[in-house]
Design a protein around this motif. Sequence first.
Motif, PDB file in Angstrom:
ATOM      1  N   PHE A 337       0.816  -1.211   0.000  1.00  0.00           N
ATOM      2  CA  PHE A 337       0.000   0.000   0.000  1.00  0.00           C
ATOM      3  C   PHE A 337       0.858   1.274   0.000  1.00  0.00           C
ATOM      4  CE2 PHE A 337      -2.359  -3.363   2.242  1.00  0.00           C
ATOM      5  CZ  PHE A 337      -3.423  -3.512   1.368  1.00  0.00           C
ATOM      6  N   GLN A 338       1.904   1.296   0.799  1.00  0.00           N
ATOM      7  CA  GLN A 338       2.795   2.439   0.862  1.00  0.00           C
ATOM      8  C   GLN A 338       4.106   2.084   0.167  1.00  0.00           C
ATOM      9  OE1 GLN A 338       1.956   5.422   1.908  1.00  0.00           O
ATOM     10  NE2 GLN A 338      -0.081   4.758   2.577  1.00  0.00           N
ATOM     11  N   LYS A 339       4.271   2.583  -1.043  1.00  0.00           N
ATOM     12  CA  LYS A 339       5.470   2.268  -1.814  1.00  0.00           C
ATOM     13  C   LYS A 339       6.085   3.520  -2.443  1.00  0.00           C
ATOM     14  CE  LYS A 339       2.230   0.593  -5.309  1.00  0.00           C
ATOM     15  NZ  LYS A 339       1.874  -0.568  -6.148  1.00  0.00           N
ATOM     16  N   GLY A 340       6.010   4.637  -1.714  1.00  0.00           N
ATOM     17  CA  GLY A 340       6.644   5.873  -2.155  1.00  0.00           C
ATOM     18  C   GLY A 340       5.921   6.601  -3.259  1.00  0.00           C
ATOM     19  N   GLN A 341       4.643   6.296  -3.466  1.00  0.00           N
ATOM     20  CA  GLN A 341       3.930   6.928  -4.569  1.00  0.00           C
ATOM     21  C   GLN A 341       3.719   8.430  -4.337  1.00  0.00           C
ATOM     22  OE1 GLN A 341       2.842   4.545  -2.566  1.00  0.00           O
ATOM     23  NE2 GLN A 341       0.621   4.585  -2.207  1.00  0.00           N
ATOM     24  N   GLU A 342       3.485   8.849  -3.090  1.00  0.00           N
ATOM     25  CA  GLU A 342       3.295  10.274  -2.814  1.00  0.00           C
ATOM     26  C   GLU A 342       4.594  11.053  -3.038  1.00  0.00           C
ATOM     27  OE1 GLU A 342       2.117  13.270   0.900  1.00  0.00           O
ATOM     28  OE2 GLU A 342       1.963  11.085   1.122  1.00  0.00           O
ATOM     29  N   LEU A 343       5.706  10.503  -2.536  1.00  0.00           N
ATOM     30  CA  LEU A 343       6.989  11.165  -2.705  1.00  0.00           C
ATOM     31  C   LEU A 343       7.378  11.244  -4.174  1.00  0.00           C
ATOM     32  CD1 LEU A 343       9.474  12.421  -1.365  1.00  0.00           C
ATOM     33  CD2 LEU A 343      10.430  10.112  -1.149  1.00  0.00           C
ATOM     34  N   SER A 344       7.094  10.194  -4.934  1.00  0.00           N
ATOM     35  CA  SER A 344       7.427  10.186  -6.349  1.00  0.00           C
ATOM     36  C   SER A 344       6.614  11.225  -7.121  1.00  0.00           C
ATOM     37  CB  SER A 344       7.177   8.790  -6.927  1.00  0.00           C
ATOM     38  OG  SER A 344       7.442   8.766  -8.318  1.00  0.00           O
ATOM     39  N   ALA A 345       5.310  11.305  -6.826  1.00  0.00           N
ATOM     40  CA  ALA A 345       4.463  12.275  -7.520  1.00  0.00           C
ATOM     41  C   ALA A 345       4.863  13.707  -7.176  1.00  0.00           C
ATOM     42  CB  ALA A 345       3.000  12.033  -7.176  1.00  0.00           C
ATOM     43  N   ALA A 346       5.173  13.962  -5.897  1.00  0.00           N
ATOM     44  CA  ALA A 346       5.576  15.308  -5.482  1.00  0.00           C
ATOM     45  C   ALA A 346       6.903  15.701  -6.123  1.00  0.00           C
ATOM     46  CB  ALA A 346       5.679  15.380  -3.963  1.00  0.00           C
ATOM     47  N   ALA A 347       7.845  14.751  -6.213  1.00  0.00           N
ATOM     48  CA  ALA A 347       9.138  15.049  -6.824  1.00  0.00           C
ATOM     49  C   ALA A 347       8.990  15.332  -8.317  1.00  0.00           C
ATOM     50  CB  ALA A 347      10.102  13.891  -6.606  1.00  0.00           C
ATOM     51  N   ALA A 348       8.117  14.567  -8.997  1.00  0.00           N
ATOM     52  CA  ALA A 348       7.908  14.812 -10.427  1.00  0.00           C
ATOM     53  C   ALA A 348       7.287  16.189 -10.662  1.00  0.00           C
ATOM     54  CB  ALA A 348       7.015  13.719 -11.013  1.00  0.00           C
ATOM     55  N   ALA A 349       6.300  16.555  -9.834  1.00  0.00           N
ATOM     56  CA  ALA A 349       5.689  17.876  -9.976  1.00  0.00           C
ATOM     57  C   ALA A 349       6.701  18.984  -9.684  1.00  0.00           C
ATOM     58  CB  ALA A 349       4.481  17.991  -9.045  1.00  0.00           C
ATOM     59  N   ARG A 350       7.554  18.756  -8.694  1.00  0.00           N
ATOM     60  CA  ARG A 350       8.565  19.757  -8.368  1.00  0.00           C
ATOM     61  C   ARG A 350       9.577  19.913  -9.497  1.00  0.00           C
ATOM     62  NH1 ARG A 350       9.699  17.918  -3.821  1.00  0.00           N
ATOM     63  NH2 ARG A 350      11.838  17.152  -3.949  1.00  0.00           N
ATOM     64  N   LEU A 351       9.927  18.819 -10.143  1.00  0.00           N
ATOM     65  CA  LEU A 351      10.856  18.909 -11.278  1.00  0.00           C
ATOM     66  C   LEU A 351      10.260  19.719 -12.420  1.00  0.00           C
ATOM     67  CD1 LEU A 351      12.440  15.331 -11.519  1.00  0.00           C
ATOM     68  CD2 LEU A 351      13.633  17.484 -11.134  1.00  0.00           C
ATOM     69  N   THR A 352       8.989  19.530 -12.685  1.00  0.00           N
ATOM     70  CA  THR A 352       8.334  20.309 -13.737  1.00  0.00           C
ATOM     71  C   THR A 352       8.339  21.794 -13.402  1.00  0.00           C
ATOM     72  OG1 THR A 352       6.918  18.423 -14.287  1.00  0.00           O
ATOM     73  CG2 THR A 352       6.214  20.590 -15.054  1.00  0.00           C
ATOM     74  N   ARG A 353       8.001  22.104 -12.145  1.00  0.00           N
ATOM     75  CA  ARG A 353       7.978  23.509 -11.731  1.00  0.00           C
ATOM     76  C   ARG A 353       9.369  24.131 -11.801  1.00  0.00           C
ATOM     77  NH1 ARG A 353       9.511  25.803  -7.158  1.00  0.00           N
ATOM     78  NH2 ARG A 353       9.622  23.799  -6.055  1.00  0.00           N
ATOM     79  N   LEU A 354      10.379  23.407 -11.338  1.00  0.00           N
ATOM     80  CA  LEU A 354      11.731  23.947 -11.329  1.00  0.00           C
ATOM     81  C   LEU A 354      12.255  24.158 -12.747  1.00  0.00           C
ATOM     82  CD1 LEU A 354      13.270  21.849  -8.416  1.00  0.00           C
ATOM     83  CD2 LEU A 354      12.733  24.290  -8.392  1.00  0.00           C
ATOM     84  N   SER A 355      11.887  23.270 -13.670  1.00  0.00           N
ATOM     85  CA  SER A 355      12.315  23.446 -15.054  1.00  0.00           C
ATOM     86  C   SER A 355      11.699  24.717 -15.653  1.00  0.00           C
ATOM     87  CB  SER A 355      11.908  22.223 -15.872  1.00  0.00           C
ATOM     88  OG  SER A 355      12.262  22.383 -17.231  1.00  0.00           O
ATOM     89  N   LEU A 356      10.405  24.936 -15.392  1.00  0.00           N
ATOM     90  CA  LEU A 356       9.765  26.160 -15.875  1.00  0.00           C
ATOM     91  C   LEU A 356      10.363  27.394 -15.215  1.00  0.00           C
ATOM     92  CD1 LEU A 356       6.036  24.969 -15.878  1.00  0.00           C
ATOM     93  CD2 LEU A 356       7.540  25.261 -17.861  1.00  0.00           C
ATOM     94  N   GLU A 357      10.646  27.284 -13.924  1.00  0.00           N
ATOM     95  CA  GLU A 357      11.220  28.418 -13.202  1.00  0.00           C
ATOM     96  C   GLU A 357      12.614  28.756 -13.715  1.00  0.00           C
ATOM     97  OE1 GLU A 357      12.078  29.714  -8.534  1.00  0.00           O
ATOM     98  OE2 GLU A 357      10.969  27.875  -9.018  1.00  0.00           O
ATOM     99  N   ARG A 358      13.390  27.739 -14.048  1.00  0.00           N
ATOM    100  CA  ARG A 358      14.734  27.999 -14.559  1.00  0.00           C
ATOM    101  C   ARG A 358      14.689  28.671 -15.924  1.00  0.00           C
ATOM    102  NH1 ARG A 358      19.549  26.854 -16.723  1.00  0.00           N
ATOM    103  NH2 ARG A 358      21.308  26.484 -15.304  1.00  0.00           N
ATOM    104  N   ASP A 359      13.780  28.206 -16.787  1.00  0.00           N
ATOM    105  CA  ASP A 359      13.665  28.834 -18.105  1.00  0.00           C
ATOM    106  C   ASP A 359      13.237  30.297 -17.973  1.00  0.00           C
ATOM    107  OD1 ASP A 359      14.393  26.453 -19.257  1.00  0.00           O
ATOM    108  OD2 ASP A 359      12.330  25.813 -19.659  1.00  0.00           O
TER     109      ASP A 359
END
Length: 451
Positions: A337-359
Amino acid sequence: MQPGFITCALVVLVALPVMATDASAQQPETSVRGESRRLTSAEKPPAQWSLSFQEVLERARQQAPTARVARARIAEAEARLVGARARLRSNPEVSATLGPRTSEGDHSSDVEIGVSQVFELGGRRAARVAGAQAGIDEGTAVAEEAIRFALRDAALAFYDALRARERVRLLGEAKHVADEVLRSAERRYQAGDIAVLDVNVARAQLARALTAEAAARADLTRPLADLRVLLGLSRGDGLHLRGSLTDAQPEGQAYELTRRIADPSSPVAQRRTSELMDRVDDLPAFRALDAQIREARADQALARAQAKPDVGLSASYANEEASHILLGGLTITLPTFQKGQELSAAAAARLTRLSLERDALRREAEVRLQAALERYREERRGLESLERDALPGLEENETLAQRSYEAGELSLPEWLVLRRELLETRLEHVDRLFGVARSALDVDFASGVLR
């Protein structure tokens, strides 16, 4: 011995060390507070500071409050790395059980003692270490960015103080001239050469000169106060700035270079602009974002590792009646049931935001650097035009006009109008010097030269 008495004795034995620890902890706090009161009550003698531009930058780099706070935050990030480097995430657990056994009149005691430890698999420790190291890199970059802003603010306050000080000097000279004009008008009035109206006009001119000088002195207090804050000085410390705005202007080969840069069509200007644009990627703000991107990727690696099972090993010893039992155990945690899915989703969303912020930051940095270069070019053109066409002969014109007025060849209104034009030209020259110094500072800040 009664069980109640044993229980009370155990409670007392446990409570006594705690009470002793609390009492001993209160003792240094009282002494520290008393020492703090003694230190704050003692007045430190005011210091006298005489600083050049480079000395102001060096002290701001070390003593600016924002820079000191930013450097202190690096220690917080390093503390996280200490925890991430721990070999085991959880502590071993020790358990013990003891109880009587009664059967058909026989009495015995059963004892069981066990120890267990959980081990993480999948590279979780490496992911945590990578994330903590990225946090340290981010903190270092943020500290460097805070130092850059402190240096910019200190340099701008330094230039602003020099400008205000020069304005005080010029307006002070104008006040002395206005006083001489009033005395000359009074002499000519007593001689019957002019009417009393001219004397009143000269007196009003002196009053305006006094007001302008007082306002200039008031303006000087603001950049000096900013410098005291940025340099970590006390309110009673004396501060004298060495240098002038003309010292901030390039000379010799550097002057020729900046003149060619001021022409955007020249090859030198184009090559220099390209070099400054290439420096933008090395700004601490970009390195802070890159560190956040690495931290997000480390969180993704940690999430993938959490999808793998944990392994626990245990060993126990038991004594039942006359039997001695030794057991070993293996525990496997199934990440169903708990296999890091929340942490993975949050990290992916953060990567998208950081890429847009860097551009977006990249585009903003290029636009601001280009605007700073254009502003510097225009400020330089304005200064050169003023120094070429307006400043030569200024002193001579003022002397000739004063002699003409005293000889009766100029009326008082004509003399005052000419005086106002001469003063405004000098004040405009000070403002243009400040504009060139400020625009050059903006170029150094936007390109990352100032750090």
